[in-house]
Design an enzyme around this catalytic site. Structure first.
Site, short mmCIF file in Angstrom:
data_model
loop_
_atom_site.label_atom_id
_atom_site.label_comp_id
_atom_site.label_asym_id
_atom_site.label_seq_id
_atom_site.Cartn_x
_atom_site.Cartn_y
_atom_site.Cartn_z
N SER A 274 -41.99 107.11 51.79
CA SER A 274 -42.89 107.46 50.70
C SER A 274 -43.91 106.36 50.50
CB SER A 274 -42.11 107.67 49.41
OG SER A 274 -41.74 106.42 48.84
N ASP A 275 -44.99 106.69 49.82
CA ASP A 275 -45.87 105.63 49.32
C ASP A 275 -45.26 105.09 48.02
OD1 ASP A 275 -48.00 103.88 49.04
OD2 ASP A 275 -49.51 105.39 49.49
N TRP A 276 -45.87 104.06 47.50
CA TRP A 276 -45.34 103.34 46.33
C TRP A 276 -45.11 104.30 45.16
CZ3 TRP A 276 -45.25 97.73 45.90
CH2 TRP A 276 -44.92 97.25 44.62
N ASN A 277 -43.84 104.50 44.80
CA ASN A 277 -43.45 105.35 43.66
C ASN A 277 -43.77 106.83 43.86
OD1 ASN A 277 -42.25 103.42 42.04
ND2 ASN A 277 -44.08 103.03 40.82
N SER A 278 -44.19 107.25 45.04
CA SER A 278 -44.66 108.64 45.15
C SER A 278 -43.53 109.66 45.06
CB SER A 278 -45.46 108.84 46.44
OG SER A 278 -44.64 108.76 47.59
#
Length: 672
Positions: A274-278
């Site tokens: 995932s991307d940051w916190n996605s």
């Protein structure tokens, strides 16, 4: 022997034959590790923590973290890796990730500038150097290349892209993958590449970062996904999901996109993160009611690693107990993570950064950065003023970006240092000392955003005494990149006023624009005798630009993105479909040509704006040279193609000018 016995013996022989086939030794090691792992330890391999996370040493010691990002202190990396290998129960090494976007310590031009070089070999070399420098500092995984196709220069992250064309983006993205990963991931100077952001992140509504994406199925496949397919074919080890939703489904939980297309259709077996916190942002999107359901959806979509947020570690055990997620799904994700660690050689040598490396900023690294900076610059206008002669007596250098060592590095530079930058002013002053001319320098504005010009009278005096004026314009590095979207992409602050002021001195004005996106400057373009578009050129901006200005080398860059005349023309791109009523010069009607109280009728009856027409300021692929070229004898190998066939095109290219120069030959095709 009766028939039944014969069949039985054949079956036994077949079974015996299958059992004797050697198992892949890495797979055997992975299965052995999996068999020993607790569920907590398995989930730990799917957890990525930021380097400043509290209790990180204890988490690593307990096998609850599989990867770390944004840690670049070599001693701390060594200690974390030592704890993982020597003190955790199973000794599984860590992945150490970092955004190594366009260089590590030696900074190359921003990716959009690299796209302007149209030189994949040079892009690959730059990524190889970046990988070598990063690996020497303990990094084994980069979150690059970004291969989002975009048609919107308002979007700040266009700076990280290779522009608007899926083919060019795919070629450059694949070159970066090869550069980062080298011939073998196990090599001590190789790092795992990561294609991002999957997918359609560059299609955000209005060019506003993180925004909703609505995209037709054809465009998704023909434009957005093509570079990712090319990157997968190049062997990219990992892929990162996007923040945005696509047609109503956030990318991080998008089963049709991630599981069906990426995994099943394309056969991607690498790590998907995932991307940051996605993962948890799917709740904010309104797609999932809570973090638990977000973890469920991301796992169903085959997202292996969760970056920073805590949905996996918190809720996967519950989801398994409820039999909504199977432990087999967890095992498959862990297998992919472990396989990457084995491929990187971390089990054999977790301290690869202790190997032999060239120093950061090695001379050959700086030479490559200078070459890339040189080839990335695009000559947009030249009224016979460039190149300058070294026989001049005085040169005026004006503008806030002529001596901005930090800003010339561009966006997404975490590990470059401004003290290593060679600025244009420094290089021009060196030229002046070597060739005997004086350089008058005025910063003119505190920053590119300032609305006040300092010492206008002094600027005019210096410009009036000079044989030519080099006017450095553009935007600071902080004005492009993630979250740096603009509704106004004109030259900011008082820069247009500065152009008009300098032009009154009556000397040749050479604008050098350093920016992370296309900027619109049509209103002041008539006051510029020449325009060099330099993007943010990196560490070696000064030597590259000085060589170009004085003709040691000819510009060869070509635009990887269309430059609009006005922000209101966006989206404007080269491969726009014809429409039933395509615009043309013959049918164009300008706003001011309409008679007063004209009757209502379809003006021009074609697709254009009454005020700004249909043409861009500069088209995709545009770029001038100090020389001239002639293309002749263009021949197609065949006039008809079958599916899967290649078309060979041959031609003669001749330099018809008086200077050695390079040219990018461009061939365009169109689906009717």
């Amino acid at each position: 022997m009766n028939f039944k016995v014969l069949i039985f013996l054949m079956m036994v022989a077949g079974l015996f034959s299958c059992q004797r086939q050697p198992q892949d030794p890495i797979d055997a090691k992975i299965e052995d590790l999996l068999a020993q792992m607790t569920l907590e330890e398995k989930i730990g391999q799917l957890v990525q923590k930021n380097g400043d996370h509290q209790n990180l040493h204890d988490l690593v010691r307990n096998g609850l973290v599989g990867s770390i990002l944004n840690e670049v202190d070599l001693e701390r990396i060594y200690e974390l890796q030592r704890i993982a290998v020597e003190e955790s129960r199973l000794g599984i090494p860590l992945l150490i990730g970092r955004d190594v976007i366009h260089g590590f310590r030696t900074i190359f031009p921003i990716p959009l500038g690299q796209g302007a070089s149209w030189n994949p070999a040079l892009v690959e070399q730059g990524a190889r150097i970046a990988a070598t420098e990063a690996a020497s500092q303990g990094i084994n995984w980069t979150f690059a290349p970004m291969i989002d196709v975009t048609r919107d220069p308002r979007w700040g992250r266009i700076a990280e892209s290779f522009g608007e064309d899926p083919y060019l983006t795919g070629v450059m993205g694949a070159a970066k993958v090869r550069g980062f990963q080298g011939d073998s991931l196990a090599a001590h100077n190789a790092i795992a590449a990561c294609l991002k952001h999957f997918a359609a992140y560059g299609w955000a509504t209005g060019g506003r970062d993180y925004n909703t994406v609505s995209i037709p199925y054809n465009d998704l496949h023909d434009l957005v996904l093509r570079p990712f397919k090319k990157g997968v074919e190049a062997g990219a080890a990992t892929i990162m999901t996007a923040f945005n939703e696509i047609n109503g489904i956030p990318a991080t939980g998008n089963i049709p996109l991630l599981r069906d297309i990426l995994r099943n259709q394309w056969g991607f077996e690498g790590v998907l993160l995932s991307d940051w916190n996605s993962v948890t942002e799917m709740v904010v999107h309104g797609f999932m009611p809570n973090d638990k359901e977000a973890a469920y959806m991301a796992m169903q979509a085959t997202v292996d690693v969760e970056m920073v947020s805590r949905a996996y570690e918190t809720y996967i055990p519950q989801l398994i107990n409820e039999r909504r997620i199977s432990e087999q799904q967890i095992d498959d994700a862990v297998r992919r993570v472990l396989r990457l660690k084995f491929a990187l050689g971390l089990f054999d040598n977790p301290y690869r950064f202790k190997g032999e490396f060239p120093p950061l900023l090695a001379p050959e690294h700086l030479d490559a950065a200078k070459q890339m900076a040189t080839e990335s610059v695009v000559l947009l206008k030249n009224q016979d003023v460039l190149p300058l002669s070294t026989n001049i007596r005085n040169l005026a250098v004006i503008g806030p970006l002529a001596d901005a060592p930090h800003d010339q590095l561009g966006t997404w530079v975490f590990d470059g240092k401004k003290e290593n930058s060679i600025t244009p002013l420094q290089s021009l002053q060196e030229f002046g000392k070597s060739y005997g001319f004086d350089v008058y320098y005025h910063r003119a504005m505190e920053t590119s955003r300032s609305h006040q010009i300092t010492d206008p009278a002094g600027i005019l005096r210096s410009a009036g005494r000079a044989d030519a004026v080099l006017l450095f314009l553009g935007e600071e590095s902080i004005l492009s990149g993630e979250g740096k979207c603009l509704a106004n992409i004109n030259l900011q602050g008082a820069q247009e006023e500065l152009v008009r002021l300098v032009a009154t001195a009556g000397r040749p004005v050479i604008a050098i624009i350093m920016a992370g996106r296309p900027v619109t400057f049509e209103k002041v373009k008539p006051h510029m005798d020449a325009v060099l578009y330099a993007w943010h050129p990196g560490t070696m901006a000064g030597p590259a630009l000085a060589d170009l200005v004085f003709g040691r080398v000819s510009p060869s860059g070509k635009l990887p993105v269309t430059f609009p005349r006005h922000v209101g023309q966006i989206p404007i791109y080269y491969n726009h479909k014809n429409t039933g009523r395509p615009a043309s010069i013959e049918t164009f009607v300008h706003l001011y040509d309409i008679p007063v109280e004209a009757p209502q009728f379809s003006l021009g009856t074609t697709s254009h704006y009454l005020d700004y027409g249909f043409k861009p300021m500069f088209p995709f692929g545009f770029g001038l040279s100090y020389s001239s070229f002639e293309i002749s004898n263009v021949l197609l190998e065949k006039n008809q193609l079958k599916t899967g066939e290649n078309l060979r095109v041959t031609l003669n290219l001749k330099n018809t000018g008086n200077m050695k120069a390079s040219e990018v030959v461009q061939l365009y095709t169109r689906q009717l």
